[in-house]
Design a protein around this motif. Structure first.
Motif: not given
Length: 326
Positions: A124, A207-208, A238-239, A241-244, A263, A266
């Motif tokens: 991942q 990540y923050d 971080s981006r 991991e949240q990617a569509d 997006a 990324d």
């Protein structure tokens, strides 16, 4: 758990080339993991190697990982040229493998060049490290780890397997004889507590907190290149991991939607499609103006920071961006 990873696809591909893995069960099934009950006791020295660090591809995965893992643990380092944290972790693993003298083998895998291996290990993010024993993955970790923790982690693995895999002790004995006794463990370099805090946060998946820690380092040392590279990597992770998963399709259907293009870039970069991600944003810069153009340009420049400055893909894209702007 790493043990859930299925390596049968690459193993089967290798078997079709005419050689079955040493120690395979009837019908080609993999032997049971060495860490479980009833694990086999494997005797004899490992297959001859040209060193303790081996570059592994899809073609030699069977020989260099599966077969070797029947006699000594194989630590599989999954990395990519563009990954800055990988460039921190891999040299440390190589150093420890050399010190190990063959008690374990380090197998390095470029995930861009060997996507099937990355898929089999369900990668991942990178760097990702797995330990393969008796043809099965038994433990893993993600991200950069300090050298003392890596040394301790490998030592625990060897301690757990030494009785079941006599080749470990044989290699350790040879290393001791070659050096005139047990090799002295080098003193660990002092750790920077600021980086330790950032790495601990990253290990927790926070990540923050990791971004905050690296930003604090840069506030004190604006020219700290290690913190700059790590910050860019963490922000991208971080981006990503949240990617569509549908980001690319949506962006292709809406070429003027700058947020959709960012997006999609990324998502392409996370999938190893570096040139496609860069090209998408260069073309977005070409067909936009004002704030939209600035947003696309800034996002592209941020992606450049994930790579070495002299990476040819970055160099080519910087030239293309300059043409698009001027």
């Amino acid at each position: 758990m790493a043990g859930a990873v299925d390596l049968s696809g690459l193993k089967a591909r290798a078997e079709q080339r005419g050689s079955a893995p040493r120690g395979a069960a009837p019908g080609g099934a993999a032997a049971p993991p060495a860490g479980g009950d009833g694990a086999p006791v494997v005797e004899g020295a490992p297959p001859p190697a040209g060193g303790h660090v081996i570059e592994v591809t899809e073609d030699n995965f069977q020989t260099e990982v599966l077969e070797r893992s029947m006699t000594v643990p194989v630590v599989v380092d999954l990395w990519a040229e563009w990954c800055q944290p990988c460039k921190q972790l891999s040299p440390t693993l190589e150093k420890l493998a050399a010190e190990g003298g063959g008690a374990w083998i380090l197998a390095t895998v470029d995930v861009d060049a060997n996507p099937r291996i990355a898929q089999m290990f369900q990668v991942q993010s990178i760097p990702t490290v797995y330990v393969v024993v008796a043809q099965q993955p038994v433990t893993s970790f993600n991200g950069v780890q300090p050298e003392p923790e890596l040394r301790s982690w490998i030592g625990q693995i060897l301690d757990a397997l030494r009785e079941r895999m006599p080749a470990i002790a044989e290699a350790e004995a040879r290393a001791g004889q070659d050096g005139g006794g047990e090799p002295a463990e080098p003193a660990p370099e002092p750790e920077d507590p600021r980086f330790t805090a950032a790495e601990d946060a990253l290990e927790r998946g926070d990540y923050d907190a990791a971004v905050f820690a690296y930003e604090n380092i840069l506030a004190e040392e604006p020219a700290n290149t290690e913190a700059q590279a790590a910050l860019a990597q963490v922000r991208f992770m971080s981006r990503a991991e949240q990617a569509d998963p549908s980001a690319v399709t949506r962006a292709d259907a809406a070429p003027d939607d700058v947020e959709a293009q960012k997006a999609a870039a990324d998502a392409e970069l996370a999938a190893g499609q570096v040139e496609a991600a860069f090209d998408r944003l260069v073309k977005t810069v070409q067909r936009t103006a004002g704030d939209d153009r600035d947003a696309a340009r800034e996002h592209l420049v941020g992606l450049f920071e994930l790579f070495a400055a002299d990476d040819p893909r970055v160099t080519a894209s910087r030239r293309a961006l300059a043409r698009a702007l001027y």
